[in-house]
Motif scaffolding. Structure first.
Motif, short mmCIF file in Angstrom:
data_model
loop_
_atom_site.label_atom_id
_atom_site.label_comp_id
_atom_site.label_asym_id
_atom_site.label_seq_id
_atom_site.Cartn_x
_atom_site.Cartn_y
_atom_site.Cartn_z
N LYS A 183 -27.73 25.20 34.31
CA LYS A 183 -26.56 24.55 33.69
C LYS A 183 -26.91 23.14 33.24
O LYS A 183 -26.45 22.68 32.20
N ARG A 184 -27.72 22.46 34.05
CA ARG A 184 -28.10 21.09 33.68
C ARG A 184 -28.97 21.08 32.41
O ARG A 184 -28.77 20.25 31.53
N LEU A 185 -29.93 22.01 32.34
CA LEU A 185 -30.79 22.07 31.15
C LEU A 185 -29.98 22.47 29.92
O LEU A 185 -30.22 21.94 28.83
N ALA A 186 -29.03 23.37 30.09
CA ALA A 186 -28.19 23.78 28.97
C ALA A 186 -27.28 22.64 28.51
O ALA A 186 -26.87 22.60 27.35
N ALA A 187 -26.98 21.71 29.39
CA ALA A 187 -26.11 20.58 29.05
C ALA A 187 -26.83 19.51 28.23
O ALA A 187 -26.18 18.72 27.54
N LEU A 188 -28.16 19.47 28.28
CA LEU A 188 -28.90 18.42 27.57
C LEU A 188 -28.61 18.37 26.07
O LEU A 188 -28.33 17.28 25.54
N PRO A 189 -28.66 19.50 25.33
CA PRO A 189 -28.35 19.41 23.90
C PRO A 189 -26.90 18.99 23.64
O PRO A 189 -26.63 18.20 22.72
N ARG A 190 -25.96 19.48 24.45
CA ARG A 190 -24.56 19.08 24.29
C ARG A 190 -24.39 17.60 24.56
O ARG A 190 -23.62 16.90 23.89
N MET A 191 -25.11 17.09 25.55
CA MET A 191 -25.04 15.67 25.89
C MET A 191 -25.57 14.82 24.74
O MET A 191 -24.97 13.81 24.38
N ALA A 192 -26.69 15.24 24.16
CA ALA A 192 -27.26 14.50 23.03
C ALA A 192 -26.30 14.53 21.84
O ALA A 192 -26.11 13.50 21.17
N THR A 193 -25.69 15.67 21.57
CA THR A 193 -24.75 15.79 20.46
C THR A 193 -23.52 14.92 20.68
O THR A 193 -23.08 14.21 19.78
N ALA A 194 -22.95 14.98 21.89
CA ALA A 194 -21.77 14.17 22.19
C ALA A 194 -22.09 12.67 22.11
O ALA A 194 -21.26 11.88 21.66
N THR A 195 -23.30 12.30 22.51
CA THR A 195 -23.70 10.90 22.42
C THR A 195 -23.87 10.48 20.96
O THR A 195 -23.42 9.41 20.56
N ALA A 196 -24.48 11.34 20.15
CA ALA A 196 -24.68 11.03 18.73
C ALA A 196 -23.34 10.90 18.01
O ALA A 196 -23.21 10.08 17.09
N ARG A 197 -22.35 11.67 18.42
CA ARG A 197 -21.02 11.60 17.81
C ARG A 197 -20.21 10.41 18.32
O ARG A 197 -19.13 10.13 17.81
N GLY A 198 -20.69 9.73 19.35
CA GLY A 198 -19.97 8.61 19.92
C GLY A 198 -18.90 9.01 20.91
O GLY A 198 -18.10 8.18 21.33
N GLU A 199 -18.89 10.25 21.33
CA GLU A 199 -17.90 10.73 22.29
C GLU A 199 -18.29 10.42 23.72
O GLU A 199 -17.44 10.20 24.57
N TYR A 200 -19.58 10.41 23.99
CA TYR A 200 -20.10 10.20 25.33
C TYR A 200 -20.94 8.93 25.32
O TYR A 200 -21.67 8.66 24.37
N ASP A 201 -20.87 8.16 26.40
CA ASP A 201 -21.53 6.85 26.44
C ASP A 201 -22.94 6.88 27.04
O ASP A 201 -23.33 5.96 27.74
N GLY A 202 -23.72 7.89 26.74
CA GLY A 202 -25.04 8.02 27.36
C GLY A 202 -26.19 7.51 26.50
O GLY A 202 -27.34 7.85 26.78
N GLY A 203 -25.92 6.73 25.49
CA GLY A 203 -26.94 6.31 24.53
C GLY A 203 -28.18 5.68 25.12
O GLY A 203 -29.29 6.14 24.90
N LEU A 204 -28.01 4.62 25.89
CA LEU A 204 -29.17 3.92 26.46
C LEU A 204 -29.91 4.80 27.46
O LEU A 204 -31.14 4.86 27.47
N ARG A 205 -29.16 5.51 28.29
CA ARG A 205 -29.81 6.37 29.30
C ARG A 205 -30.60 7.49 28.63
O ARG A 205 -31.71 7.81 29.05
N ILE A 206 -30.04 8.09 27.60
CA ILE A 206 -30.76 9.15 26.88
C ILE A 206 -31.99 8.57 26.19
O ILE A 206 -33.05 9.20 26.19
N ALA A 207 -31.88 7.39 25.64
CA ALA A 207 -33.03 6.74 25.00
C ALA A 207 -34.14 6.48 26.02
O ALA A 207 -35.33 6.70 25.73
N LEU A 208 -33.77 6.01 27.21
CA LEU A 208 -34.77 5.76 28.26
C LEU A 208 -35.42 7.06 28.73
O LEU A 208 -36.64 7.11 28.95
N MET A 209 -34.63 8.12 28.86
CA MET A 209 -35.20 9.41 29.28
C MET A 209 -36.13 9.96 28.20
O MET A 209 -37.18 10.53 28.50
N THR A 210 -35.76 9.77 26.94
CA THR A 210 -36.62 10.21 25.84
C THR A 210 -37.93 9.43 25.83
O THR A 210 -39.01 10.00 25.68
N ALA A 211 -37.83 8.12 26.02
CA ALA A 211 -39.04 7.29 26.06
C ALA A 211 -39.94 7.69 27.23
O ALA A 211 -41.17 7.75 27.08
#
Length: 114
Positions: A30-58
């Motif tokens: 479930k966690r792995l399946a949530a990753l693309p949804r989390m990235a999409t929601a962050t890109a749309r500005g719905e979810y506030d995970g921008g910096l954390r996702i950027a750090l995980m990507t780096a």
């Protein structure tokens, strides 16, 4: 024979971890399946995970990249330590952030268009 039993037990434990979350939390699947949804929601500005996702990507890019702060070729064991630290941090960050995202998804209000 003992190696086969240990290997079978390890695969059984892994399959249980993937299908049922520890301590009542979401499963790894479930966690792995949530990753693309989390990235999409962050890109749309719905979810506030921008910096954390950027750090995980780096961190992911750093671990997979052949360019390293402490090269394994020169300092074999010490070169692996920085990667191990980064992988450990990344695993913890992904677990924490996906749990936070899944909770956000569960509690956010849904819009129903009629």
């Amino acid at each position: 024979m003992a190696k086969t039993l240990k290997r079978a037990a390890a695969f059984t434990a892994l399959s249980r971890a993937l299908t049922a979350g520890a301590r009542g939390g979401p499963s790894v699947g479930k966690r792995l399946a949530a990753l693309p949804r989390m990235a999409t929601a962050t890109a749309r500005g719905e979810y506030d995970g921008g910096l954390r996702i950027a750090l995980m990507t780096a961190a992911t890019v750093y671990v997979v990249s052949p360019i390293d702060a402490v090269p394994e070729a020169l300092l074999w064991v010490f070169g692996l330590i920085d990667d191990a630290v980064m992988v450990t941090w990344l695993a913890g960050a992904v677990l924490a952030e996906t749990e936070r995202f899944l909770e956000w998804e569960r509690t956010r209000p849904r819009l129903v268009v009629k």
